[in-house]
Design a protein around this motif. Structure first.
Motif, PDB file in Angstrom:
ATOM      1  N   PHE A  26       0.831  -1.200   0.000  1.00 43.84           N
ATOM      2  CA  PHE A  26       0.000   0.000   0.000  1.00 43.84           C
ATOM      3  C   PHE A  26       0.871   1.257   0.000  1.00 43.84           C
ATOM      4  CE2 PHE A  26      -2.432   3.368   2.141  1.00 43.84           C
ATOM      5  CZ  PHE A  26      -3.519   3.440   1.280  1.00 43.84           C
ATOM      6  N   GLY A  27       1.932   1.236   0.809  1.00 40.07           N
ATOM      7  CA  GLY A  27       2.836   2.375   0.842  1.00 40.07           C
ATOM      8  C   GLY A  27       3.484   2.623  -0.508  1.00 40.07           C
ATOM      9  N   LEU A  28       3.899   1.547  -1.189  1.00 41.17           N
ATOM     10  CA  LEU A  28       4.490   1.680  -2.523  1.00 41.17           C
ATOM     11  C   LEU A  28       3.480   2.221  -3.518  1.00 41.17           C
ATOM     12  CD1 LEU A  28       6.690  -1.527  -2.989  1.00 41.17           C
ATOM     13  CD2 LEU A  28       7.448   0.839  -2.894  1.00 41.17           C
ATOM     14  N   PHE A  29       2.252   1.761  -3.412  1.00 32.35           N
ATOM     15  CA  PHE A  29       1.205   2.229  -4.319  1.00 32.35           C
ATOM     16  C   PHE A  29       0.983   3.730  -4.161  1.00 32.35           C
ATOM     17  CE2 PHE A  29      -3.278   3.117  -5.273  1.00 32.35           C
ATOM     18  CZ  PHE A  29      -3.314   2.708  -6.603  1.00 32.35           C
ATOM     19  N   VAL A  30       0.977   4.193  -2.909  1.00 36.20           N
ATOM     20  CA  VAL A  30       0.801   5.624  -2.645  1.00 36.20           C
ATOM     21  C   VAL A  30       1.948   6.420  -3.255  1.00 36.20           C
ATOM     22  CG1 VAL A  30       0.740   7.394  -0.841  1.00 36.20           C
ATOM     23  CG2 VAL A  30      -0.562   5.277  -0.550  1.00 36.20           C
ATOM     24  N   ILE A  31       3.189   5.930  -3.069  1.00 37.99           N
ATOM     25  CA  ILE A  31       4.353   6.623  -3.627  1.00 37.99           C
ATOM     26  C   ILE A  31       4.263   6.662  -5.146  1.00 37.99           C
ATOM     27  CG2 ILE A  31       6.862   6.516  -3.913  1.00 37.99           C
ATOM     28  CD1 ILE A  31       7.008   5.300  -1.125  1.00 37.99           C
ATOM     29  N   LEU A  32       3.858   5.557  -5.761  1.00 38.64           N
ATOM     30  CA  LEU A  32       3.738   5.496  -7.220  1.00 38.64           C
ATOM     31  C   LEU A  32       2.713   6.501  -7.745  1.00 38.64           C
ATOM     32  CD1 LEU A  32       3.941   1.660  -7.948  1.00 38.64           C
ATOM     33  CD2 LEU A  32       5.438   3.429  -8.878  1.00 38.64           C
ATOM     34  N   VAL A  33       1.564   6.590  -7.062  1.00 35.74           N
ATOM     35  CA  VAL A  33       0.529   7.534  -7.480  1.00 35.74           C
ATOM     36  C   VAL A  33       1.062   8.964  -7.413  1.00 35.74           C
ATOM     37  CG1 VAL A  33      -1.708   8.519  -6.877  1.00 35.74           C
ATOM     38  CG2 VAL A  33      -1.406   6.036  -6.876  1.00 35.74           C
ATOM     39  N   ILE A  34       1.762   9.275  -6.319  1.00 36.79           N
ATOM     40  CA  ILE A  34       2.323  10.622  -6.167  1.00 36.79           C
ATOM     41  C   ILE A  34       3.321  10.922  -7.286  1.00 36.79           C
ATOM     42  CG2 ILE A  34       3.784  12.081  -4.705  1.00 36.79           C
ATOM     43  CD1 ILE A  34       2.554  10.667  -2.277  1.00 36.79           C
ATOM     44  N   LEU A  35       4.200   9.960  -7.584  1.00 36.97           N
ATOM     45  CA  LEU A  35       5.200  10.171  -8.635  1.00 36.97           C
ATOM     46  C   LEU A  35       4.551  10.332  -9.999  1.00 36.97           C
ATOM     47  CD1 LEU A  35       8.033   7.671  -7.601  1.00 36.97           C
ATOM     48  CD2 LEU A  35       8.075  10.169  -7.489  1.00 36.97           C
ATOM     49  N   TRP A  36       3.519   9.544 -10.266  1.00 32.09           N
ATOM     50  CA  TRP A  36       2.838   9.658 -11.563  1.00 32.09           C
ATOM     51  C   TRP A  36       2.176  11.023 -11.700  1.00 32.09           C
ATOM     52  CZ3 TRP A  36       1.137   5.897 -15.496  1.00 32.09           C
ATOM     53  CH2 TRP A  36       1.966   4.771 -15.538  1.00 32.09           C
ATOM     54  N   VAL A  37       1.574  11.514 -10.617  1.00 32.83           N
ATOM     55  CA  VAL A  37       0.933  12.831 -10.660  1.00 32.83           C
ATOM     56  C   VAL A  37       1.982  13.917 -10.882  1.00 32.83           C
ATOM     57  CG1 VAL A  37      -0.310  14.554  -9.294  1.00 32.83           C
ATOM     58  CG2 VAL A  37      -1.041  12.161  -9.245  1.00 32.83           C
ATOM     59  N   VAL A  38       3.108  13.816 -10.177  1.00 37.04           N
ATOM     60  CA  VAL A  38       4.171  14.823 -10.304  1.00 37.04           C
ATOM     61  C   VAL A  38       4.763  14.813 -11.700  1.00 37.04           C
ATOM     62  CG1 VAL A  38       6.489  15.460  -9.523  1.00 37.04           C
ATOM     63  CG2 VAL A  38       4.751  14.814  -7.847  1.00 37.04           C
ATOM     64  N   PHE A  39       5.135  13.627 -12.198  1.00 33.18           N
ATOM     65  CA  PHE A  39       5.777  13.544 -13.508  1.00 33.18           C
ATOM     66  C   PHE A  39       4.829  13.950 -14.640  1.00 33.18           C
ATOM     67  CE2 PHE A  39       8.859  10.246 -11.689  1.00 33.18           C
ATOM     68  CZ  PHE A  39       9.855  11.197 -11.527  1.00 33.18           C
ATOM     69  N   SER A  40       3.559  13.544 -14.540  1.00 40.48           N
ATOM     70  CA  SER A  40       2.606  13.905 -15.588  1.00 40.48           C
ATOM     71  C   SER A  40       2.303  15.400 -15.576  1.00 40.48           C
ATOM     72  CB  SER A  40       1.309  13.105 -15.418  1.00 40.48           C
ATOM     73  OG  SER A  40       0.705  13.375 -14.163  1.00 40.48           O
ATOM     74  N   SER A  41       2.399  16.043 -14.395  1.00 39.80           N
ATOM     75  CA  SER A  41       2.172  17.493 -14.313  1.00 39.80           C
ATOM     76  C   SER A  41       3.349  18.263 -14.885  1.00 39.80           C
ATOM     77  CB  SER A  41       1.947  17.912 -12.851  1.00 39.80           C
ATOM     78  OG  SER A  41       0.809  17.268 -12.312  1.00 39.80           O
ATOM     79  N   LEU A  42       4.562  17.797 -14.607  1.00 41.87           N
ATOM     80  CA  LEU A  42       5.757  18.484 -15.081  1.00 41.87           C
ATOM     81  C   LEU A  42       6.062  18.195 -16.538  1.00 41.87           C
ATOM     82  CD1 LEU A  42       8.121  17.965 -12.002  1.00 41.87           C
ATOM     83  CD2 LEU A  42       6.808  20.011 -12.605  1.00 41.87           C
ATOM     84  N   ALA A  43       5.651  16.996 -16.996  1.00 40.68           N
ATOM     85  CA  ALA A  43       5.939  16.608 -18.387  1.00 40.68           C
ATOM     86  C   ALA A  43       4.741  15.832 -18.937  1.00 40.68           C
ATOM     87  CB  ALA A  43       7.199  15.749 -18.461  1.00 40.68           C
ATOM     88  N   PRO A  44       3.829  16.510 -19.644  1.00 42.96           N
ATOM     89  CA  PRO A  44       2.637  15.835 -20.195  1.00 42.96           C
ATOM     90  C   PRO A  44       2.972  14.629 -21.063  1.00 42.96           C
ATOM     91  CG  PRO A  44       2.445  18.222 -20.388  1.00 42.96           C
ATOM     92  CD  PRO A  44       3.838  17.953 -19.939  1.00 42.96           C
ATOM     93  N   GLY A  45       4.145  14.620 -21.682  1.00 38.80           N
ATOM     94  CA  GLY A  45       4.541  13.495 -22.518  1.00 38.80           C
ATOM     95  C   GLY A  45       4.769  12.220 -21.750  1.00 38.80           C
ATOM     96  N   PHE A  46       4.820  12.312 -20.416  1.00 39.18           N
ATOM     97  CA  PHE A  46       5.033  11.129 -19.582  1.00 39.18           C
ATOM     98  C   PHE A  46       3.911  10.118 -19.745  1.00 39.18           C
ATOM     99  CE2 PHE A  46       4.534   8.915 -15.460  1.00 39.18           C
ATOM    100  CZ  PHE A  46       5.768   8.302 -15.385  1.00 39.18           C
ATOM    101  N   LEU A  47       2.693  10.600 -20.014  1.00 37.15           N
ATOM    102  CA  LEU A  47       1.539   9.711 -20.141  1.00 37.15           C
ATOM    103  C   LEU A  47       1.193   9.416 -21.598  1.00 37.15           C
ATOM    104  CD1 LEU A  47      -0.838  11.082 -17.350  1.00 37.15           C
ATOM    105  CD2 LEU A  47       0.655   9.081 -17.266  1.00 37.15           C
ATOM    106  N   SER A  48       2.082   9.756 -22.518  1.00 40.87           N
ATOM    107  CA  SER A  48       1.822   9.435 -23.917  1.00 40.87           C
ATOM    108  C   SER A  48       1.853   7.930 -24.131  1.00 40.87           C
ATOM    109  CB  SER A  48       2.867  10.107 -24.817  1.00 40.87           C
ATOM    110  OG  SER A  48       4.147   9.533 -24.605  1.00 40.87           O
ATOM    111  N   ARG A  49       1.220   7.472 -25.188  1.00 43.33           N
ATOM    112  CA  ARG A  49       1.154   6.033 -25.449  1.00 43.33           C
ATOM    113  C   ARG A  49       2.550   5.450 -25.657  1.00 43.33           C
ATOM    114  NH1 ARG A  49      -3.091   2.970 -29.493  1.00 43.33           N
ATOM    115  NH2 ARG A  49      -2.470   0.841 -28.924  1.00 43.33           N
ATOM    116  N   PHE A  50       3.409   6.191 -26.358  1.00 45.83           N
ATOM    117  CA  PHE A  50       4.779   5.719 -26.588  1.00 45.83           C
ATOM    118  C   PHE A  50       5.536   5.590 -25.271  1.00 45.83           C
ATOM    119  CE2 PHE A  50       9.279   6.798 -27.089  1.00 45.83           C
ATOM    120  CZ  PHE A  50       9.689   5.803 -27.959  1.00 45.83           C
ATOM    121  N   SER A  51       5.399   6.610 -24.411  1.00 41.82           N
ATOM    122  CA  SER A  51       6.099   6.602 -23.128  1.00 41.82           C
ATOM    123  C   SER A  51       5.619   5.464 -22.237  1.00 41.82           C
ATOM    124  CB  SER A  51       5.906   7.940 -22.420  1.00 41.82           C
ATOM    125  OG  SER A  51       6.557   7.949 -21.166  1.00 41.82           O
TER     126      SER A  51
END
Length: 336
Positions: A26-51
């Motif tokens: 659960f702790g890892l899942f929380v960290i992953l969600v936070i990182l995904w939110v941070v990276f996708s906010s700073l770099a929209p290309g992070f969530l592209s299909r290729f990425s």
């Protein structure tokens, strides 16, 4: 590990307790969600299909690398030659497919056997000499790497069958084929540790080798077996990496695998002292490693930052594990 200290307190009350008493997963899942939110906010290309596709393939390889270390950690040992075995298996894959000309269906099983042999040599040396696995695998890592460089002359092999690269690029829906392979291996390891006598014997050796031996468990055979299995898994990860690169590169794997191989299982809940593993936690840990790597790449941040963050996470995981062990000992003493 119990999450509650009394019947009336069944969930962690604070963020600190979430990571020290709560579930690793659960702790890892929380960290992953936070990182995904941070990276996708700073770099929209992070969530592209290729990425995401690239991330999925990288995660799959990191997962299997983590499994290769996890099975040895289960006995309280370690395998510092995981990366070296990976490099040897990468070049063996290229040699069998390009130089010898064997079909894929014949070459890949032979590569797995080759990885198993290298792992067996580790286990055999450890049990015969009585030397700590840290020293033995540190030495064999240099031996394997040196032997591979002499054999291959450090020349990459680029003429591999196109079907190998095509498989790595394929997928079912948005799930890459390499990720499916990693999940199948994970499911097999879960069943092995949870539902087989041999798997329970491996964990018994890690929990207390002397007690396990007195109970009739063949400790030396178990150690040799886990190192052999580690070699097979390292070879499997090497095959996946070769398919991803569509080439056998002597610079692949090696030291780049060492830190992630420990990081994925340890932060996922596998005990460094042995006796406890977490297949699901290792998958999440590998996801964390690949997410950090991919996020920093998209943000065009230098590789040295990656090593810094991975080192911080590994150190934090070790400290949390130690704290959990101390709490468990105190609670056991209190109940007694």
């Amino acid at each position: 590990m119990d999450q509650a200290t009394s019947p009336r307190r069944t969930v962690p009350a604070t963020v600190t307790e979430l990571f020290t008493r709560g579930s690793n997963q659960f702790g890892l899942f929380v960290i992953l969600v936070i990182l995904w939110v941070v990276f996708s906010s700073l770099a929209p290309g992070f969530l592209s299909r290729f990425s995401l596709n690239s991330l999925g393939r990288s995660v799959a390889i990191d997962v299997v690398v983590g499994f290769a270390q996890m099975v040895v950690l289960a006995t309280g040992g370690m395998n510092l030659s995981v990366g070296a075995i990976g490099v040897c298996a990468v070049m063996m894959t290229g040699c069998l497919l390009q130089v010898v000309g064997l079909p894929i269906i014949v070459a890949l099983p032979l590569v797995l056997v080759f990885g198993g042999i290298l792992g067996w040599l580790n286990g055999f040396a450890i049990t015969r000499t009585g030397v700590n696995s840290f020293i033995v695998t540190l030495a064999t890592a240099s031996l394997f790497m040196g032997g591979m460089l002499i054999f291959s002359q450090g020349v990459p092999l680029n003429g591999l069958p196109p079907e190998l690269g095509a498989f790595a690029k394929s997928g079912v829906g948005r799930l890459p084929s390499l990720a499916i392979v990693a999940l199948v291996i994970g499911a097999a390891l879960y069943v092995f540790f949870q539902h087989t006598v041999l798997g329970r014997q491996v964990l018994a050796v890690g929990a207390n080798a002397r007690t396990a031996e007195m109970s009739g468990v063949p400790v030396d055979r178990i150690i040799v077996f886990t190192h052999t299995l580690s070699g097979v898994l390292a070879a499997a990860a090497a095959i996946m990496l070769t398919a991803k690169n569509s080439a056998a590169l002597p610079a692949a794997a090696g030291d780049d695998w060492l830190l992630p191989s420990f990081l994925a299982p340890v932060i996922g809940g596998t005990a460094l002292a042995g006796g406890m593993v977490s297949v699901v936690g290792t998958i999440l840990g590998a996801q964390l490693v690949s997410t950090i790597r991919s996020g920093l790449l998209v943000l065009q941040i230098g590789n040295f930052w990656l090593q810094l963050f991975l080192g911080i996470f590994l150190l934090a995981a070790i400290l949390i594990e130690r704290y959990r062990s101390t709490l468990a000992a105190r609670e056991q003493t209190r109940r007694a």
